[in-house]
Design a protein around this motif. Structure first.
Motif, PDB file in Angstrom:
ATOM      1  N   GLY A 255      -2.976   4.783  -2.678  1.00 32.65           N
ATOM      2  CA  GLY A 255      -2.566   6.165  -2.924  1.00 32.65           C
ATOM      3  C   GLY A 255      -2.447   7.019  -1.679  1.00 32.65           C
ATOM      4  O   GLY A 255      -2.220   8.227  -1.777  1.00 32.65           O
ATOM      5  N   ASP A 256      -2.561   6.417  -0.479  1.00 32.54           N
ATOM      6  CA  ASP A 256      -2.569   7.229   0.741  1.00 32.54           C
ATOM      7  C   ASP A 256      -1.268   7.999   0.942  1.00 32.54           C
ATOM      8  O   ASP A 256      -1.279   9.162   1.345  1.00 32.54           O
ATOM      9  N   THR A 257      -0.119   7.345   0.677  1.00 24.50           N
ATOM     10  CA  THR A 257       1.152   8.041   0.847  1.00 24.50           C
ATOM     11  C   THR A 257       1.309   9.142  -0.199  1.00 24.50           C
ATOM     12  O   THR A 257       1.873  10.202   0.089  1.00 24.50           O
ATOM     13  N   LEU A 258       0.798   8.895  -1.390  1.00 19.27           N
ATOM     14  CA  LEU A 258       0.841   9.920  -2.435  1.00 19.27           C
ATOM     15  C   LEU A 258      -0.016  11.117  -2.039  1.00 19.27           C
ATOM     16  O   LEU A 258       0.408  12.271  -2.176  1.00 19.27           O
ATOM     17  N   ILE A 259      -1.231  10.850  -1.530  1.00 18.94           N
ATOM     18  CA  ILE A 259      -2.112  11.931  -1.088  1.00 18.94           C
ATOM     19  C   ILE A 259      -1.454  12.744   0.019  1.00 18.94           C
ATOM     20  O   ILE A 259      -1.508  13.980   0.025  1.00 18.94           O
TER      21      ILE A 259
ATOM     22  N   VAL B 214      -7.733  13.371  -6.881  1.00 16.61           N
ATOM     23  CA  VAL B 214      -8.074  12.036  -6.391  1.00 16.61           C
ATOM     24  C   VAL B 214      -6.981  11.021  -6.718  1.00 16.61           C
ATOM     25  O   VAL B 214      -6.398  11.049  -7.805  1.00 16.61           O
ATOM     26  N   ALA B 215      -6.754  10.113  -5.761  1.00 20.26           N
ATOM     27  CA  ALA B 215      -5.884   8.954  -5.980  1.00 20.26           C
ATOM     28  C   ALA B 215      -6.647   7.691  -5.580  1.00 20.26           C
ATOM     29  O   ALA B 215      -7.741   7.762  -5.028  1.00 20.26           O
TER      30      ALA B 215
ATOM     31  N   LEU C  96       0.818  -1.202   0.000  1.00 18.65           N
ATOM     32  CA  LEU C  96       0.000   0.000   0.000  1.00 18.65           C
ATOM     33  C   LEU C  96       0.854   1.255   0.000  1.00 18.65           C
ATOM     34  O   LEU C  96       0.427   2.299  -0.453  1.00 18.65           O
ATOM     35  N   ALA C  97       2.065   1.157   0.512  1.00 19.25           N
ATOM     36  CA  ALA C  97       2.911   2.343   0.641  1.00 19.25           C
ATOM     37  C   ALA C  97       3.792   2.554  -0.574  1.00 19.25           C
ATOM     38  O   ALA C  97       4.623   3.453  -0.594  1.00 19.25           O
ATOM     39  N   ASP C  98       3.646   1.705  -1.599  1.00 19.33           N
ATOM     40  CA  ASP C  98       4.600   1.711  -2.697  1.00 19.33           C
ATOM     41  C   ASP C  98       4.336   2.762  -3.760  1.00 19.33           C
ATOM     42  O   ASP C  98       5.244   3.071  -4.523  1.00 19.33           O
ATOM     43  N   GLN C  99       3.118   3.282  -3.904  1.00 20.28           N
ATOM     44  CA  GLN C  99       2.830   4.115  -5.066  1.00 20.28           C
ATOM     45  C   GLN C  99       3.713   5.358  -5.115  1.00 20.28           C
ATOM     46  O   GLN C  99       4.275   5.682  -6.158  1.00 20.28           O
ATOM     47  N   LEU C 100       3.843   6.073  -4.018  1.00 23.31           N
ATOM     48  CA  LEU C 100       4.691   7.268  -4.011  1.00 23.31           C
ATOM     49  C   LEU C 100       6.131   6.898  -4.328  1.00 23.31           C
ATOM     50  O   LEU C 100       6.797   7.569  -5.123  1.00 23.31           O
ATOM     51  N   ALA C 101       6.628   5.801  -3.721  1.00 27.81           N
ATOM     52  CA  ALA C 101       8.003   5.368  -3.980  1.00 27.81           C
ATOM     53  C   ALA C 101       8.187   4.995  -5.445  1.00 27.81           C
ATOM     54  O   ALA C 101       9.206   5.330  -6.062  1.00 27.81           O
TER      55      ALA C 101
ATOM     56  N   TYR D 226     -12.514   6.545  -3.112  1.00 27.34           N
ATOM     57  CA  TYR D 226     -11.305   7.218  -3.585  1.00 27.34           C
ATOM     58  C   TYR D 226     -10.676   8.042  -2.461  1.00 27.34           C
ATOM     59  O   TYR D 226     -11.348   8.412  -1.493  1.00 27.34           O
ATOM     60  N   ALA D 227      -9.394   8.344  -2.631  1.00 26.35           N
ATOM     61  CA  ALA D 227      -8.676   9.178  -1.672  1.00 26.35           C
ATOM     62  C   ALA D 227      -8.596  10.601  -2.210  1.00 26.35           C
ATOM     63  O   ALA D 227      -8.011  10.836  -3.270  1.00 26.35           O
ATOM     64  N   PHE D 228      -9.195  11.544  -1.500  1.00 29.88           N
ATOM     65  CA  PHE D 228      -9.182  12.943  -1.905  1.00 29.88           C
ATOM     66  C   PHE D 228      -7.965  13.675  -1.345  1.00 29.88           C
ATOM     67  O   PHE D 228      -7.530  13.404  -0.228  1.00 29.88           O
ATOM     68  N   THR D 229      -7.469  14.630  -2.130  1.00 32.69           N
ATOM     69  CA  THR D 229      -6.527  15.606  -1.589  1.00 32.69           C
ATOM     70  C   THR D 229      -7.298  16.644  -0.794  1.00 32.69           C
ATOM     71  O   THR D 229      -8.530  16.608  -0.722  1.00 32.69           O
TER      72      THR D 229
END
Length: 270
Positions: free
Chosen positions: A229-233, A223-224, A25-30, A112-115
């Motif tokens: 996408g939580d780390t990206l948000i 949106v992510a 789950l933490a990989d998208q930003l990386a 979805y995950a909102f900014t």
């Protein structure tokens, strides 16, 4: 093998799976930083947020996300897609992020995950200059256009039910609705106030906004994918806060909307 040993093995396996899932789950930003780019999708027919001018992508969203990408240290790549395919495309991982301004709703927040909010999105009417509406309630019995599949369409239907009936016509893009408004096929178009104010500002001889807005106060956000996408948000929210604090947001709002609006720096109640 004893029961106690089996239980320990099972618990160890469960912990390993949990850690693996958390890592995934933490990989998208990386992954985005490793690739050096972020691929974002929007519909480039939503002035002043997203527009094509002489084949070039311009607008508030482009300028804002260029600044966000600088803060992330990656290069943005932009895709132009029909609105109806954008959220489904995000879910099946055709791109990393939704740059289109998405109205924040409780239903969407479940998927979805909102900014943080990037703009006001309260719904209003626009009509031809000298048109038949003096107040939003004057839309009763009139024919009103709006973009299909949007939160604005849902709010228009609710307002129609409240005042006793509006004939609603759905369109693929706001531009199509504005064209029918100009030819007299519509009495008004419902949309988010920033879009309609921009339209009236750039074409004052043709259009006038009906005040006040009729919708409940709402916001646009990016949106992510939820979870992944939580780390990206989180990183994008930090970038948005920095852009607001150093005055870049104010400058972009004045450039594209004609005035600056204070936005929540925490997630609003949906």
């Amino acid at each position: 093998m004893t029961f106690q040993t089996s239980l320990k093995s099972a618990l160890f396996g469960l912990s390993a799976l949990t850690l693996a899932a958390t890592g995934a789950l933490a990989d998208q930003l990386a992954d985005i930083k490793a690739a050096g780019k972020i691929v974002a999708a929007t519909e480039m027919h939503y002035a002043p947020f997203d527009m094509l001018e002489n084949g070039e992508y311009v607008g508030f969203d482009r300028d804002l996300f260029d600044e966000i990408a600088k803060e992330l240290g990656v290069t943005p790549e932009y895709q132009d897609l029909p609105w109806t395919s954008i959220l489904p495309g995000l879910e099946v991982k055709k791109f990393d992020f939704v740059l289109a301004p998405v109205t924040m709703t409780a239903e969407r927040a479940e998927r979805y995950a909102f900014t943080l909010p990037i703009s006001d999105a309260t719904v209003a009417f626009v009509q031809r200059k000298g048109g038949p509406l003096s107040t939003p309630e004057d839309a009763k019995g009139k024919t009103v256009g709006t973009q299909k599949g949007t939160a604005q369409e849902i709010q228009l239907q609710a307002f129609s039910d409240k005042i006793g009936g509006i004939t609603i016509k759905g369109y693929g893009t706001p531009d199509e609705a504005y064209a029918d408004l100009m030819t007299g096929r519509l009495d008004a178009v419902a949309g988010s106030a920033p879009l309609l104010n921009y339209l009236a500002k750039t074409r004052p001889a043709d259009f006038a906004v009906v005040n006040p807005p009729f919708g409940k106060p709402t916001y646009f956000a990016f949106v992510a994918r939820k979870g992944e996408g939580d780390t990206l948000i989180a990183a994008i929210n930090e970038a948005i806060k920095k852009i607001e604090d150093d005055g870049r947001m104010k400058a972009l709002q004045e450039k594209w909307f004609g005035a600056a609006t204070e936005l929540p720096q925490e997630m609003p109640q949906l």
